[in-house]
Scaffold this motif. Sequence first.
Motif, PDB file in Angstrom:
ATOM      1  N   ALA A 288       0.827  -1.213   0.000  1.00 19.54           N
ATOM      2  CA  ALA A 288       0.000   0.000   0.000  1.00 19.54           C
ATOM      3  C   ALA A 288       0.857   1.257   0.000  1.00 19.54           C
ATOM      4  CB  ALA A 288      -0.927  -0.007   1.215  1.00 19.54           C
ATOM      5  N   ALA A 289       1.960   1.235   0.744  1.00 23.09           N
ATOM      6  CA  ALA A 289       2.851   2.399   0.777  1.00 23.09           C
ATOM      7  C   ALA A 289       3.491   2.623  -0.585  1.00 23.09           C
ATOM      8  CB  ALA A 289       3.922   2.206   1.845  1.00 23.09           C
ATOM      9  N   TRP A 290       3.886   1.539  -1.248  1.00 18.91           N
ATOM     10  CA  TRP A 290       4.453   1.666  -2.592  1.00 18.91           C
ATOM     11  C   TRP A 290       3.426   2.268  -3.551  1.00 18.91           C
ATOM     12  CZ3 TRP A 290       2.531  -0.919  -6.882  1.00 18.91           C
ATOM     13  CH2 TRP A 290       3.271  -0.734  -8.076  1.00 18.91           C
ATOM     14  N   ALA A 291       2.180   1.779  -3.489  1.00 16.44           N
ATOM     15  CA  ALA A 291       1.137   2.298  -4.364  1.00 16.44           C
ATOM     16  C   ALA A 291       0.879   3.778  -4.094  1.00 16.44           C
ATOM     17  CB  ALA A 291      -0.146   1.495  -4.184  1.00 16.44           C
ATOM     18  N   ALA A 292       0.837   4.165  -2.833  1.00 16.12           N
ATOM     19  CA  ALA A 292       0.599   5.569  -2.495  1.00 16.12           C
ATOM     20  C   ALA A 292       1.753   6.452  -2.957  1.00 16.12           C
ATOM     21  CB  ALA A 292       0.399   5.705  -0.983  1.00 16.12           C
ATOM     22  N   ARG A 293       2.955   5.905  -2.901  1.00 18.57           N
ATOM     23  CA  ARG A 293       4.150   6.671  -3.290  1.00 18.57           C
ATOM     24  C   ARG A 293       4.191   6.908  -4.801  1.00 18.57           C
ATOM     25  NH1 ARG A 293       7.191   3.648  -0.689  1.00 18.57           N
ATOM     26  NH2 ARG A 293       8.187   2.382  -2.302  1.00 18.57           N
ATOM     27  N   HIS A 294       3.696   5.951  -5.560  1.00 17.38           N
ATOM     28  CA  HIS A 294       3.809   6.027  -7.018  1.00 17.38           C
ATOM     29  C   HIS A 294       2.494   6.315  -7.725  1.00 17.38           C
ATOM     30  CE1 HIS A 294       7.983   4.625  -7.279  1.00 17.38           C
ATOM     31  NE2 HIS A 294       7.692   3.804  -6.292  1.00 17.38           N
ATOM     32  N   GLY A 295       1.376   6.263  -7.022  1.00 15.87           N
ATOM     33  CA  GLY A 295       0.080   6.324  -7.697  1.00 15.87           C
ATOM     34  C   GLY A 295      -0.648   7.639  -7.640  1.00 15.87           C
ATOM     35  N   GLY A 296      -0.064   8.655  -7.035  1.00 12.49           N
ATOM     36  CA  GLY A 296      -0.715   9.950  -7.007  1.00 12.49           C
ATOM     37  C   GLY A 296      -1.942   9.978  -6.120  1.00 12.49           C
ATOM     38  N   ALA A 297      -2.817  10.948  -6.363  1.00 11.71           N
ATOM     39  CA  ALA A 297      -3.969  11.180  -5.494  1.00 11.71           C
ATOM     40  C   ALA A 297      -4.896   9.968  -5.425  1.00 11.71           C
ATOM     41  CB  ALA A 297      -4.735  12.405  -5.972  1.00 11.71           C
ATOM     42  N   ALA A 298      -5.059   9.251  -6.541  1.00  9.92           N
ATOM     43  CA  ALA A 298      -5.999   8.138  -6.592  1.00  9.92           C
ATOM     44  C   ALA A 298      -5.579   6.969  -5.721  1.00  9.92           C
ATOM     45  CB  ALA A 298      -6.181   7.660  -8.029  1.00  9.92           C
ATOM     46  N   ALA A 299      -4.311   6.907  -5.332  1.00 12.43           N
ATOM     47  CA  ALA A 299      -3.804   5.772  -4.564  1.00 12.43           C
ATOM     48  C   ALA A 299      -3.551   6.107  -3.099  1.00 12.43           C
ATOM     49  CB  ALA A 299      -2.522   5.234  -5.201  1.00 12.43           C
ATOM     50  N   GLN A 300      -4.019   7.253  -2.657  1.00 14.90           N
ATOM     51  CA  GLN A 300      -3.786   7.641  -1.265  1.00 14.90           C
ATOM     52  C   GLN A 300      -4.779   6.955  -0.324  1.00 14.90           C
ATOM     53  OE1 GLN A 300      -0.958   9.383  -0.558  1.00 14.90           O
ATOM     54  NE2 GLN A 300      -0.784   8.994  -2.780  1.00 14.90           N
ATOM     55  N   PRO A 301      -4.365   6.651   0.898  1.00 21.12           N
ATOM     56  CA  PRO A 301      -5.244   5.975   1.853  1.00 21.12           C
ATOM     57  C   PRO A 301      -6.517   6.755   2.126  1.00 21.12           C
ATOM     58  CG  PRO A 301      -2.978   5.942   2.631  1.00 21.12           C
ATOM     59  CD  PRO A 301      -3.012   6.854   1.452  1.00 21.12           C
TER      60      PRO A 301
END
Length: 306
Positions: A288-301
């Motif tokens: 989840a941290a990797w996705a949030a780091r690379h995915g922009g606003a759409a991937a934030q918790p």
Amino acid sequence: MTLLSFRKSRAAAPVTPLSALAGYSIEVMPRTAAAIPDLRALLPEGTRVYIAHIDGTPIEDMVATAARLAAQGFAVMPHFPARSIPDAKTLGDWIARYQGEAGVTEGLILAGGIPEARGAFHSSMQLLETGIFDRAGFTRLHVAGHPEGSRDIDPDGSDRAVMQALRWKQDFAQRSDAQMALVTQFAFEAAPILAWGRRLRDEGIDLPVHLGIAGPAKLQTLIRFAVTCGVGPSLKVLQKRARDVSKLMLPYEPNDLIAEITRARTAEPDLPIAQLHLFPLGGIPAAAAWAARHGGAAAQPAARAV
């Protein structure tokens, strides 16, 4: 979700295209989900969360996990492993419990990870043929896809039975009221994934593909999972990395793989690859941290989005 807007990455620090991670899904088990009090602190709001049903897991644990995740606002999709379900009565009971206690209307229908059936079912197609999911009003049914083939389905190394099953699933999608998609095993090399996607396109199989991607993990962990899960030709990518001392101690991240898939998807818009599905082999928090780091606003918790 559409895999678009590829951004050229630096060789030393590849960047995952932001659009690639929009709407990603993730897989958990009851025990891994139980270790995290509230997944909203890690995952985007409304994320589809698959609950893996490992053989021997009590249905009570599966349903309780589904209820907790649904209460946190996630789209819950439990596995229904055919070979672990003894009969249609049990299948109906599982569905009724999921719906009654967790409001579940989605399922991943698959053969399961054990070699021999415990009862009447040995394939996902047999579960679907019962008609129980449609009668229960399931709105979404996902089935397995195998970009690198499956020795379990085709012991001779061909893809004859795999392709026959995909044609059957394509036909079933036309008869079912539920939305259907293919969810694939993880792989580590783009070439076999893209070749498989083009094969589906050429065969007229247009079910959306939710592409399995291994989340960040230690190399040793990935190799162990890859061997256990029967990952095919792309395993050599990990073996090559293991021979590079400079990379041996660094955690694997799927950035390069996703970038190459995105590049191909942009060049060939009719490839059926629709979105990404994360296998958190290095743990849910790391994925989840990797996705949030690379995915922009759409991937934030979700918890941060409030």
